[in-house]
Write an enzyme that holds these catalytic residues in place. Structure first.
Site, short mmCIF file in Angstrom:
data_model
loop_
_atom_site.label_atom_id
_atom_site.label_comp_id
_atom_site.label_asym_id
_atom_site.label_seq_id
_atom_site.Cartn_x
_atom_site.Cartn_y
_atom_site.Cartn_z
N GLU A 136 -5.17 -6.20 -4.82
CA GLU A 136 -6.27 -6.47 -3.89
C GLU A 136 -5.81 -6.51 -2.44
O GLU A 136 -6.47 -5.99 -1.54
CB GLU A 136 -6.92 -7.81 -4.27
CG GLU A 136 -8.12 -8.18 -3.45
CD GLU A 136 -9.27 -7.20 -3.62
OE1 GLU A 136 -9.90 -7.22 -4.68
OE2 GLU A 136 -9.50 -6.39 -2.70
N GLY B 74 -2.44 -10.61 8.00
CA GLY B 74 -2.09 -12.00 8.33
C GLY B 74 -1.73 -12.75 7.07
O GLY B 74 -2.19 -12.42 5.97
N GLY C 68 1.63 -10.09 17.79
CA GLY C 68 2.09 -9.99 16.41
C GLY C 68 1.19 -9.11 15.54
O GLY C 68 1.30 -9.09 14.32
N ASP D 288 -0.74 4.14 7.78
CA ASP D 288 -1.09 2.94 7.02
C ASP D 288 -2.54 3.07 6.47
O ASP D 288 -2.79 2.79 5.29
CB ASP D 288 -0.97 1.71 7.94
CG ASP D 288 -1.43 0.44 7.27
OD1 ASP D 288 -0.68 -0.08 6.42
OD2 ASP D 288 -2.54 -0.04 7.58
N LYS E 289 0.82 -1.22 0.00
CA LYS E 289 0.00 0.00 0.00
C LYS E 289 0.85 1.27 0.00
O LYS E 289 0.49 2.26 -0.63
CB LYS E 289 -0.97 0.02 1.17
CG LYS E 289 -0.35 -0.22 2.53
CD LYS E 289 -0.61 -1.62 3.00
CE LYS E 289 0.13 -1.94 4.27
NZ LYS E 289 -0.19 -3.22 4.83
N ILE F 7 -10.02 -9.08 2.37
CA ILE F 7 -11.37 -8.63 1.95
C ILE F 7 -11.32 -8.19 0.49
O ILE F 7 -10.51 -7.34 0.13
CB ILE F 7 -11.83 -7.42 2.81
CG1 ILE F 7 -11.77 -7.75 4.29
CG2 ILE F 7 -13.21 -6.98 2.40
CD1 ILE F 7 -12.07 -6.53 5.17
N LYS G 297 -3.96 3.36 2.54
CA LYS G 297 -5.02 2.50 1.99
C LYS G 297 -6.19 3.34 1.49
O LYS G 297 -6.78 3.03 0.45
CB LYS G 297 -5.49 1.52 3.07
CG LYS G 297 -4.43 0.48 3.41
CD LYS G 297 -4.82 -0.27 4.66
CE LYS G 297 -3.82 -1.34 5.02
NZ LYS G 297 -4.05 -1.89 6.37
N1 LIG Z 1 1.86 -8.79 7.00
C1 LIG Z 1 0.59 -8.53 6.69
O1 LIG Z 1 -0.35 -8.94 7.36
C2 LIG Z 1 0.29 -7.72 5.45
C3 LIG Z 1 -1.05 -7.43 5.12
C4 LIG Z 1 -1.33 -6.72 3.95
C5 LIG Z 1 -0.29 -6.27 3.16
N2 LIG Z 1 1.00 -6.56 3.51
C6 LIG Z 1 2.08 -6.07 2.65
O2 LIG Z 1 2.75 -7.21 2.09
C7 LIG Z 1 4.11 -6.89 1.85
C8 LIG Z 1 4.98 -7.96 2.51
O3 LIG Z 1 4.75 -7.96 3.89
P1 LIG Z 1 5.29 -9.13 4.85
O4 LIG Z 1 4.58 -8.95 6.16
O5 LIG Z 1 5.22 -10.44 4.15
O6 LIG Z 1 6.82 -8.70 5.02
P2 LIG Z 1 8.01 -9.56 5.65
O7 LIG Z 1 7.46 -10.67 6.48
O8 LIG Z 1 8.95 -8.59 6.27
O9 LIG Z 1 8.73 -10.22 4.38
C9 LIG Z 1 9.50 -9.49 3.47
C10 LIG Z 1 10.19 -10.48 2.55
O10 LIG Z 1 10.85 -9.75 1.53
C11 LIG Z 1 12.22 -10.18 1.45
N3 LIG Z 1 13.00 -9.01 1.04
C12 LIG Z 1 13.11 -7.81 1.65
N4 LIG Z 1 13.89 -6.98 0.92
C13 LIG Z 1 14.25 -7.68 -0.17
C14 LIG Z 1 15.06 -7.39 -1.31
N5 LIG Z 1 15.64 -6.20 -1.46
N6 LIG Z 1 15.24 -8.34 -2.25
C15 LIG Z 1 14.66 -9.56 -2.12
N7 LIG Z 1 13.89 -9.90 -1.06
C16 LIG Z 1 13.70 -8.97 -0.11
C17 LIG Z 1 12.57 -10.70 2.83
O11 LIG Z 1 13.64 -11.62 2.72
P3 LIG Z 1 14.18 -12.46 4.00
O12 LIG Z 1 13.06 -13.42 4.32
O13 LIG Z 1 15.39 -13.16 3.50
O14 LIG Z 1 14.43 -11.46 5.08
C18 LIG Z 1 11.24 -11.35 3.22
O15 LIG Z 1 11.17 -12.66 2.71
C19 LIG Z 1 4.31 -5.47 2.40
O16 LIG Z 1 4.21 -4.54 1.36
C20 LIG Z 1 3.16 -5.31 3.37
O17 LIG Z 1 2.78 -3.96 3.54
C21 LIG Z 1 1.32 -7.26 4.63
#
Ligand SMILES: NC(=O)c1ccc[n+]([C@@H]2O[C@H](COP(=O)([O-])OP(=O)(O)OC[C@H]3O[C@@H](n4cnc5c(N)ncnc54)[C@H](OP(=O)(O)O)[C@@H]3O)[C@@H](O)[C@H]2O)c1
Length: 433
Positions: A129, A302, A187, A201, A105, A136, A205
């Site tokens: 999405e 999540g 978490g 945030d 976002k 949702i 959105k």
């Molecule tokens: N978490 C939620 O509930 C949620 C909900 C909606 C949207 N989102 C969005 O989804 C996205 C991902 O969130 P997340 O919670 O999954 O984040 P996360 O758990 O911090 O995972 C980030 C991943 O990206 C990898 N990474 C980071 N920088 C990188 C780079 N330069 N090159 C290659 N890989 C890289 C990391 O590698 P390593 O594993 O090796 O560290 C990790 O696997 C974000 O934009 C977030 O805003 C998240």
């Protein structure tokens, strides 16, 4: 059977969830959608790290460009988060004619114009999405289910962390710090929770929702934004006494002279449908000119809910197929003109005001005089009595007033000798549903 070759950027919370669904539900996806997804490459920061999903080591790379430039990748799924690098990879993927799915976002709120424009030029899809409301399907609802409507308003709870904290404060009489610590322990909140608790945030959105609900460019920092970090447990308790709950709402309303858009803690009547959205859940209440009110409710974050939305974007892209760009009008509309965002100072609303006053005769009349001088009339007032000279809360609910008048009045009131600390101002929403 159509095969879509996927390049995954990121294997964290969401990336792992996506990998898991695409590898666990191969047969279901083939049967339901007629599509086979093949994960060609996965970029991570640290390939040596232990993962929650098992995958062949040869899929992993630390070089995200190797994924976006791979001619065997049809769709790039960006799930690394952050803005600077994600922007580089997404744009490179689009330049190379690859479709993109992202849950990011912040990226779309800040750089949506250039990304959607590039996508239009290259006739590629950018699907997002999961960026609003996690699992949702709100973007799909706007794109498809509600396409016959002019959207007149959005009232939404789109930050699960803030909603969780406010729910704990309300149901368990916790103070803000305690509720935040619990959100972190579960978490729901990051170690650095500022993006969530300061409303940014939700601001990101809402900017995305605005673009697709109202159709036009929008600068996310034009959206007035205030988080929940100044909400005290006494505000929650007083709101309750008056029949309200406090929620962090992201609101957009259409009017003849522009669009009102803001993220703010808000008093909602208890019987309002959004007042009972609790914990980390999200909800988006849309009002269309044909359909009336539509409520979408579910898990806003999540691994599994968010991955569910990412996979649905992948299926959409597969179904539309490369080369076809029939739905382009929606993307074009979202970049062609600019939305006119109204200044919030001109908005009329009721207010909850909380002062800490030294309990002496005449304080209330001083405050009501200043409010009256600013054309603000009082609808309700409560002063908790202790002994004379002690500091007590004084709560005032107002009739509809202009925000600029309320802010000016509060500035003067806060200078009175009998006022202790900074007074609290929270908007009251009585509108939809
Ligand atoms: N978490 C939620 O509930 C949620 C909900 C909606 C949207 N989102 C969005 O989804 C996205 C991902 O969130 P997340 O919670 O999954 O984040 P996360 O758990 O911090 O995972 C980030 C991943 O990206 C990898 N990474 C980071 N920088 C990188 C780079 N330069 N090159 C290659 N890989 C890289 C990391 O590698 P390593 O594993 O090796 O560290 C990790 O696997 C974000 O934009 C977030 O805003 C998240």
């Amino acid at each position: 059977m159509q095969t879509v070759r996927v390049g995954l950027l990121g294997l964290g919370q969401i990336g792992s969830g996506v990998y898991s669904i695409l590898t666990r539900k191969v047969r279901e996806l083939e049967a339901q959608c007629g599509v086979r997804f093949e994960i060609k490459k996965v970029a991570v920061k640290n390939p040596g790290k232990k993962r929650s999903v098992k995958l062949p080591r040869k899929l992993l790379t630390a070089n995200a460009f190797a994924v976006v430039r791979d001619p065997e990748v049809d769709v790039v799924v960006e799930l690394i988060g952050g803005v600077r690098e994600a922007r580089l990879y997404v744009k490179e993927a689009l330049r190379r004619g690859k479709h993109v799915v992202t849950a990011n976002k912040a990226l779309l709120a800040e750089y949506g114009d250039e990304i959607f424009e590039l996508a239009c030029q290259r006739k590629c899809w950018v699907q997002f999405e999961a960026s609003v409301g996690g699992g949702i399907p709100v973007i799909k609802a706007l794109r498809e289910g509600l396409v016959a409507n002019r959207i007149d308003s959005i009232h939404s709870i789109i930050n699960g962390t803030s909603n969780y904290i406010l729910t704990r404060m309300s149901e368990n009489q916790m103070d803000f710090k305690e509720a935040l610590a619990q959100a972190q322990a579960k978490g729901y909140a990051e170690a650095d929770p500022r993006l969530d608790i300061e409303g940014i945030d939700a601001q990101h959105k809402l900017a995305i929702l605005l673009r697709f609900a109202f159709g036009g460019r929008v600068k996310f920092d034009q959206i007035d934004c205030e988080g929940i970090s100044r909400i005290r447990s006494e505000d929650i308790a007083f709101a309750e006494e008056f029949g309200y709950r406090i929620k962090l709402l992201a609101i957009a309303k259409r009017s003849d002279d522009g669009i009102e858009a803001r993220v703010q803690p808000t008093l909602l009547p208890k019987e309002h449908i959004l007042a009972s959205v609790n914990g980390s859940f999200n909800a988006v209440l849309l009002r269309g000119d044909e359909v009336g009110d539509v409520l979408l409710y579910g898990r806003g974050a999540g691994s599994r809910p968010t991955a569910s939305a990412v996979v649905s974007d992948l299926v959409d892209i597969a179904k539309r197929g490369s080369g076809r760009f029939a739905d382009a009008a929606l993307m074009m509309r979202a970049v062609r003109s600019s939305l006119k965002i109204k200044s919030t100072s001109s908005i009329l609303s009721r207010y909850y005001l909380r002062f800490h006053v030294t309990d002496r005769p005449g304080v209330l009349s001083q405050i009501s005089k200043i409010l009256g001088d600013h054309a603000i009339s009082i609808s309700d007032c409560v002063q908790k009595i202790r002994s004379e000279g002690s500091v007590v809360p004084l709560i005032v609910l107002t009739h509809a007033a202009h925000e600029s008048d309320v802010r000016d009045a509060i500035r003067l009131i806060d200078r009175l000798k009998s006022i202790r600390g900074k007074s609290q101002v929270i908007r009251i929403e009585s509108g939809a549903a």
